[in-house]
Design a protein around this motif. Structure first.
Motif, PDB file in Angstrom:
ATOM      1  N   GLY A 244       0.830  -1.211   0.000  1.00 37.26           N
ATOM      2  CA  GLY A 244       0.000   0.000   0.000  1.00 37.26           C
ATOM      3  C   GLY A 244       0.857   1.251   0.000  1.00 37.26           C
ATOM      4  O   GLY A 244       0.598   2.201  -0.735  1.00 37.26           O
ATOM      5  N   ALA A 245       1.972   1.170   0.712  1.00 39.21           N
ATOM      6  CA  ALA A 245       2.730   2.409   0.987  1.00 39.21           C
ATOM      7  C   ALA A 245       3.712   2.762  -0.116  1.00 39.21           C
ATOM      8  O   ALA A 245       4.015   3.932  -0.347  1.00 39.21           O
ATOM      9  CB  ALA A 245       3.488   2.224   2.313  1.00 39.21           C
ATOM     10  N   VAL A 246       4.244   1.761  -0.846  1.00 39.08           N
ATOM     11  CA  VAL A 246       5.267   2.085  -1.860  1.00 39.08           C
ATOM     12  C   VAL A 246       4.577   2.447  -3.184  1.00 39.08           C
ATOM     13  O   VAL A 246       3.880   1.633  -3.782  1.00 39.08           O
ATOM     14  CB  VAL A 246       6.227   0.874  -2.082  1.00 39.08           C
ATOM     15  CG1 VAL A 246       7.284   1.240  -3.116  1.00 39.08           C
ATOM     16  CG2 VAL A 246       6.877   0.456  -0.769  1.00 39.08           C
ATOM     17  N   LEU A 247       4.775   3.687  -3.625  1.00 41.93           N
ATOM     18  CA  LEU A 247       4.130   4.132  -4.869  1.00 41.93           C
ATOM     19  C   LEU A 247       4.800   3.479  -6.076  1.00 41.93           C
ATOM     20  O   LEU A 247       5.978   3.071  -6.012  1.00 41.93           O
ATOM     21  CB  LEU A 247       4.209   5.666  -4.960  1.00 41.93           C
ATOM     22  CG  LEU A 247       3.459   6.377  -3.802  1.00 41.93           C
ATOM     23  CD1 LEU A 247       3.594   7.901  -3.943  1.00 41.93           C
ATOM     24  CD2 LEU A 247       1.997   5.954  -3.763  1.00 41.93           C
ATOM     25  N   ASN A 252      10.676  -1.868  -7.463  1.00 42.82           N
ATOM     26  CA  ASN A 252      11.389  -2.775  -8.403  1.00 42.82           C
ATOM     27  C   ASN A 252      10.895  -4.172  -8.072  1.00 42.82           C
ATOM     28  O   ASN A 252      11.448  -4.883  -7.253  1.00 42.82           O
ATOM     29  CB  ASN A 252      12.907  -2.640  -8.286  1.00 42.82           C
ATOM     30  CG  ASN A 252      13.350  -2.568  -6.835  1.00 42.82           C
ATOM     31  OD1 ASN A 252      12.669  -3.091  -5.958  1.00 42.82           O
ATOM     32  ND2 ASN A 252      14.486  -1.910  -6.606  1.00 42.82           N
ATOM     33  N   ASP A 253       9.803  -4.488  -8.693  1.00 47.54           N
ATOM     34  CA  ASP A 253       8.978  -5.666  -8.359  1.00 47.54           C
ATOM     35  C   ASP A 253       9.544  -6.942  -9.008  1.00 47.54           C
ATOM     36  O   ASP A 253       9.457  -7.116 -10.229  1.00 47.54           O
ATOM     37  CB  ASP A 253       7.550  -5.398  -8.860  1.00 47.54           C
ATOM     38  CG  ASP A 253       6.584  -6.489  -8.452  1.00 47.54           C
ATOM     39  OD1 ASP A 253       5.405  -6.195  -8.255  1.00 47.54           O
ATOM     40  OD2 ASP A 253       7.037  -7.653  -8.352  1.00 47.54           O
ATOM     41  N   ASN A 292      -0.149  -8.576   0.307  1.00 41.68           N
ATOM     42  CA  ASN A 292       0.119  -7.142   0.511  1.00 41.68           C
ATOM     43  C   ASN A 292       1.602  -6.859   0.707  1.00 41.68           C
ATOM     44  O   ASN A 292       1.984  -5.965   1.440  1.00 41.68           O
ATOM     45  CB  ASN A 292      -0.696  -6.621   1.703  1.00 41.68           C
ATOM     46  CG  ASN A 292      -0.414  -7.441   2.963  1.00 41.68           C
ATOM     47  OD1 ASN A 292       0.218  -8.502   2.889  1.00 41.68           O
ATOM     48  ND2 ASN A 292      -0.866  -6.953   4.104  1.00 41.68           N
ATOM     49  N   SER A 293       2.431  -7.718   0.013  1.00 45.60           N
ATOM     50  CA  SER A 293       3.875  -7.474   0.061  1.00 45.60           C
ATOM     51  C   SER A 293       4.445  -7.551  -1.355  1.00 45.60           C
ATOM     52  O   SER A 293       4.244  -8.555  -2.049  1.00 45.60           O
ATOM     53  CB  SER A 293       4.526  -8.548   0.947  1.00 45.60           C
ATOM     54  OG  SER A 293       5.919  -8.490   0.787  1.00 45.60           O
ATOM     55  N   ILE A 294       5.123  -6.534  -1.775  1.00 48.27           N
ATOM     56  CA  ILE A 294       5.693  -6.522  -3.139  1.00 48.27           C
ATOM     57  C   ILE A 294       6.763  -7.609  -3.219  1.00 48.27           C
ATOM     58  O   ILE A 294       7.642  -7.638  -2.354  1.00 48.27           O
ATOM     59  CB  ILE A 294       6.338  -5.150  -3.440  1.00 48.27           C
ATOM     60  CG1 ILE A 294       5.313  -4.041  -3.284  1.00 48.27           C
ATOM     61  CG2 ILE A 294       6.948  -5.134  -4.846  1.00 48.27           C
ATOM     62  CD1 ILE A 294       5.942  -2.652  -3.202  1.00 48.27           C
ATOM     63  N   PRO A 295       6.664  -8.546  -4.172  1.00 51.31           N
ATOM     64  CA  PRO A 295       7.653  -9.620  -4.236  1.00 51.31           C
ATOM     65  C   PRO A 295       9.084  -9.075  -4.258  1.00 51.31           C
ATOM     66  O   PRO A 295       9.433  -8.255  -5.107  1.00 51.31           O
ATOM     67  CB  PRO A 295       7.317 -10.344  -5.541  1.00 51.31           C
ATOM     68  CG  PRO A 295       5.868 -10.058  -5.763  1.00 51.31           C
ATOM     69  CD  PRO A 295       5.659  -8.662  -5.243  1.00 51.31           C
ATOM     70  N   SER A 296       9.876  -9.531  -3.280  1.00 52.69           N
ATOM     71  CA  SER A 296      11.282  -9.085  -3.229  1.00 52.69           C
ATOM     72  C   SER A 296      12.176 -10.110  -3.942  1.00 52.69           C
ATOM     73  O   SER A 296      13.318  -9.853  -4.240  1.00 52.69           O
ATOM     74  CB  SER A 296      11.716  -8.954  -1.759  1.00 52.69           C
ATOM     75  OG  SER A 296      11.453 -10.186  -1.090  1.00 52.69           O
ATOM     76  N   LYS A 297      11.604 -11.322  -4.142  1.00 51.94           N
ATOM     77  CA  LYS A 297      12.370 -12.354  -4.861  1.00 51.94           C
ATOM     78  C   LYS A 297      11.405 -13.154  -5.730  1.00 51.94           C
ATOM     79  O   LYS A 297      10.232 -13.346  -5.354  1.00 51.94           O
ATOM     80  CB  LYS A 297      13.008 -13.332  -3.857  1.00 51.94           C
ATOM     81  CG  LYS A 297      14.531 -13.163  -3.749  1.00 51.94           C
ATOM     82  CD  LYS A 297      15.246 -14.372  -3.191  1.00 51.94           C
ATOM     83  CE  LYS A 297      14.991 -14.582  -1.734  1.00 51.94           C
ATOM     84  NZ  LYS A 297      15.896 -15.443  -1.020  1.00 51.94           N
TER      85      LYS A 297
END
Ligand code: HGY
Ligand code: MN
Ligand code: MN
Ligand code: MN
Length: 428
Positions: A244-247, A252-253, A292-297
């Motif tokens: 939600g917070a990272v525009l 860098n998804d 609700n978490s942008i994939p970091s890997k």
């Protein structure tokens, strides 16, 4: 010394097709997924039970059974001249998750029944006959296809890689093998290697895993070549973060990087210039895998094949270029781009093709020369001896899914052609 029997003993082939049909049902019960699917992964409890079931059938068929350090199982019928290189046949019984009960199994249960058919007919082999259950043909647990036959064919890379390979639960190959009763007090797997010429011929019976034979109403496929398989493992890394917070401009998804690469695989394959080029992204995992978490890997596994090895390698090169381009456009890191295997195609031996053709003609069965787009243990046995494959039709060409099906009649045809082919090759 024995007078070798005259070249073509006429043999009447009587086959117990109902017993054989029941064996498919019984073997399919050794599965980690609910009926009608089959899941049977290397060295699991179900795999060990299934191995025991097959070894029992080999013993009932009067074969002498031995197993090598990683669980390739050999059932031997000594010929009149046992010092000659034997003729071998066989396939696999491991099954990828939620698949069917015929892939591989037809070439193991069918091979044992082919031995029974020859014994019932009074046939006496000149060269010994061996049925091989290859320890694992599917890449499911340790990520490498044809593990058993690849090692038998003398792959030094694999012998050393297996010392450190682990599965997705971090269990090492050697520990898994030992839990199934193999690889006792050895860590040098080159003891598994067979010498070139170990067999005078190798023939594998298998379902087509494609629709051609059924569509054209042909009973037997005679394989002329096996397509060249390759598999890649790719990982991207990004910063991840709160969904939600990272525009969007600040992301860098790693998940989108993987998605873009998957579409690039499709694009490069379709642009190869040939229908024979295929590419699949069968595994795509996102970390941490929370909505609700942008994939970091992201971890993706790519399977690409072609009957033309160079054309396939050009596609792999383009996939690599795309992965690098995606790191630039998306600001992610390419933390892994590894080629797990990049195998050449295999050509069947003319002599084996001829023996199968003669057998199908004598049995008044229609047949067709064709390539195999799926890979098989024959891909590696072809590095050891003259090799060929016998295909039977399967329902709508379905495979690697529970609807996989081969009729009693088609299995019986395949077994009879295999029995007659083995007899011919054994007398040569
Ligand atoms: O993937 C294949 O071609 C084989 O069925 N394992
Ligand atoms: Mn398969
Ligand atoms: Mn198979
Ligand atoms: Mn929260």
């Amino acid at each position: 010394i024995h007078e070798p029997p005259h070249s073509s003993q006429s043999i009447s082939l009587s086959l117990d097709s109902h017993a054989l049909h029941n064996q498919f049902d019984e073997l399919s019960a050794f599965s980690d997924s609910p009926h009608p699917s089959v899941t049977r992964v290397l060295y699991t409890d179900k795999d060990v039970l299934a191995r025991r079931y097959v070894k029992n059938l080999m013993e009932i068929a009067g074969l002498s059974v031995r197993e090598d350090a990683i669980g390739n199982i050999f059932g031997r019928w000594d010929g009149l001249e046992p010092e000659l290189a034997a003729v071998a046949t066989g396939s696999h019984i491991d099954a990828i998750p939620y698949s069917g009960k015929y892939d591989g199994v037809v070439g193991v249960l069918g091979a044992i029944e082919a031995i029974n058919v020859l014994k019932r007919s009074g046939f006496k082999p000149r060269r010994s006959l061996e049925v091989i259950l290859f320890t694992s043909e599917e890449p499911t647990r340790f990520g490498i296809g044809c593990l058993g036959s690849r090692l038998l064919s003398g792959s030094e890379n694999l012998a050393s890689a297996l010392k450190t390979t682990t599965d997705s639960q971090n269990i090492s190959f050697l520990d898994a093998a030992r839990s199934a009763g193999y690889a006792k007090d050895i860590d040098d797997l080159s003891s598994v290697f067979l010498k070139k010429g170990a067999y005078s011929a190798f023939v594998e019976l298998h379902i087509e895993q494609g629709p051609i034979l059924e569509d054209e109403g042909i009973s037997i496929g005679i394989v002329t070549a096996i397509a060249a398989p390759a598999s890649l493992k790719v990982e991207f890394e990004g910063n991840g973060g709160h969904a939600g917070a990272v525009l969007m401009p600040n992301r860098n998804d790693a998940g989108l990087a993987a998605a873009e690469l998957a579409l690039a695989v499709e694009k490069h394959v379709l642009e190869s210039g040939s229908i024979d080029t295929v590419g699949t992204v069968g595994i795509l995992e996102l970390h941490p895998g929370a909505i609700n978490s942008i994939p970091s890997k992201s971890h993706i596994e790519i399977d690409t094949r072609d009957i033309d090895e160079e054309r396939r390698n050009r596609v792999i090169e383009k996939i690599h270029q795309s992965a690098i381009k995606i790191t630039k456009t998306r600001g992610v890191k390419l933390s892994e781009f590894s080629i797990i295997n990049q195998d050449p195609p295999a050509l069947s031996s003319e002599a084996v093709i001829k023996a199968v053709e003669t057998a199908t003609r004598e049995l008044n069965l229609t047949s067709k020369l064709m390539i195999s787009r799926a890979y098989h243990d024959s891909l590696f046995m072809a590095r050891l001896s003259p090799t060929g494959m016998i295909f039977i039709p399967c329902y709508k060409g379905y495979s690697h899914k529970p609807e996989e099906f081969a009729s009693i009649q088609d299995v019986a045809n395949g077994v009879k052609v295999l029995a007659s082919t083995l007899a011919k090759l054994s007398l040569q």
